[in-house]
Design a protein around this motif. Structure first.
Motif, PDB file in Angstrom:
ATOM      1  N   THR A   1       1.000  -1.211   0.019  1.00  0.00           N
ATOM      2  CA  THR A   1       0.125   0.050   0.046  1.00  0.00           C
ATOM      3  C   THR A   1       0.836   1.224  -0.125  1.00  0.00           C
ATOM      4  OG1 THR A   1      -1.672  -1.034   0.973  1.00  0.00           O
ATOM      5  CG2 THR A   1      -1.760   1.203   1.224  1.00  0.00           C
TER       6      THR A   1
ATOM      7  N   ASP B   1      -5.501  -2.045  -5.042  1.00  0.00           N
ATOM      8  CA  ASP B   1      -4.684  -2.206  -3.909  1.00  0.00           C
ATOM      9  C   ASP B   1      -5.530  -3.151  -3.214  1.00  0.00           C
ATOM     10  OD1 ASP B   1      -2.876  -2.209  -1.816  1.00  0.00           O
ATOM     11  OD2 ASP B   1      -3.440  -0.481  -1.291  1.00  0.00           O
ATOM     12  N   GLU B   2      -5.320  -4.462  -2.987  1.00  0.00           N
ATOM     13  CA  GLU B   2      -5.959  -5.509  -2.506  1.00  0.00           C
ATOM     14  C   GLU B   2      -7.667  -5.383  -2.700  1.00  0.00           C
ATOM     15  OE1 GLU B   2      -4.777  -7.833   0.163  1.00  0.00           O
ATOM     16  OE2 GLU B   2      -2.643  -6.898   0.387  1.00  0.00           O
TER      17      GLU B   2
HETATM   18 MG    MG Z   1      -1.868  -2.916   1.990  1.00  0.00          MG
END
Ligand code: MG
Ligand code: ADP
Length: 275
Positions: free
Chosen positions: A46, A162-163
């Motif tokens: 992240t 992101d994820e």
């Molecule tokens: Mg993350």
């Protein structure tokens, strides 16, 4: 489209003091390519993606998006990148159309062009059936698509996920991966972060294995398999992490580094459930 060189981020942390979250990483991503950042929680994924989208300033190193420097040309970078996470706020009272329109206006898009763009996006992401559904009544699948539409409204050439599959049910996650593939066909440059091995295995053209702020290795799946003489991707992944742990222990003179037994259970095994 994306060039990252020796990118580094240190945080000042009360417990850990000066803590290196991203440690001199380098990689590039081209147009029409899906690049996977694979690593367990805390690896630094992240932080990397936030630096690319100009939310965080790098401590050192260089990152450019579409030729623009993330520090010097931050506004230009923001025009060329879209960010999709798993926790984008969807406002209860705004409809899908209104919400995406709202973010288009924030990007300063003119009314006519914005309307044209919304029509295209709602077609492309197959969202026409719920144009007028308010946030409060959307399913997780709808919300996810609205988040993608919101990130794409200004038609950026680069998209960061992101994820993005975190917390989605199997079918919604599968649809998301299909959307990402279609964006690759449309020539976008895509970065996809996850801790789920099967997702990168199935989706990504090239993979970087990230751990403790470092990229331990990167390449296509077959390059990685050849280099490490390991066909089972899960074995390969844990092998890389364990080798890194051993290197840390060998270099710690007085054995300050704590022993970490890495196990599949720590990282949420993919089970091949998506895609
Ligand atoms: Mg993350
Ligand atoms: N604002 C912050 N201040 C201090 N440490 C942080 C901050 N944000 C993240 N970290 C730490 O940086 C490391 C990397 O975090 P992150 O980039 O979120 O990893 P990932 O996305 O791979 O789970 C973690 O150890 C995390 O605790």
């Amino acid at each position: 489209m994306i060039h990252v060189q020796h990118l580094t981020k240190t945080y000042e942390d009360l417990q850990r003091g000066r803590f290196v979250a991203v440690d001199h990483i380098s990689f590039s991503v081209q147009k029409g390519e899906i690049f996977g950042l694979l690593g367990p929680n805390g690896a630094g994924k992240t932080t990397v993606l936030r630096m690319l989208s100009t939310v965080l300033e790098p401590t050192s190193g260089i990152a450019t998006v579409a030729g623009y420097d993330v520090v010097r040309d931050a506004a230009d970078v923001r025009r060329h990148i879209g960010f999709v996470s798993n926790n984008t706020a969807i406002y209860d009272r705004m409809t899908a159309w209104e919400l995406v329109e709202y973010f288009g206006r924030l990007h300063g898009m003119q009314r006519d062009y914005l309307n044209e763009r919304l029509e295209t996006l709602f077609d492309q992401l197959r969202m026409n059936d719920y144009r007028d559904v308010p946030g409060a009544k959307m399913s997780t699948g709808m919300k996810q698509k609205v988040s993608i539409a919101r990130a794409m409204v200004h038609d950026p050439p680069v998209l960061v996920f992101d994820e993005a599959t975190l917390g989605l049910d199997v079918l919604v996650a599968r649809n998301l991966l299909a959307v990402i593939r279609s964006l690759r066909e449309a020539g976008k440059c895509l970065i996809f972060s996850t801790h789920i091995m099967s997702e990168v295995e199935r989706l990504c053209d090239r993979i970087a294995v990230m751990y403790r702020g470092k990229i331990l290795d990167s390449g296509t799946l077959s390059e990685l398999r050849d280099r490490h003489e390991e066909n089972d991707f899960e074995e390969l992944f844990f092998g890389l992490l364990n080798q890194h742990e051993q290197r840390i222990q060998q270099s710690s003179t007085a054995g300050h580094s704590k022993h970490v037994d890495l196990d599949v259970a720590d990282f949420g095994k993919g089970n091949g459930q998506y895609a």
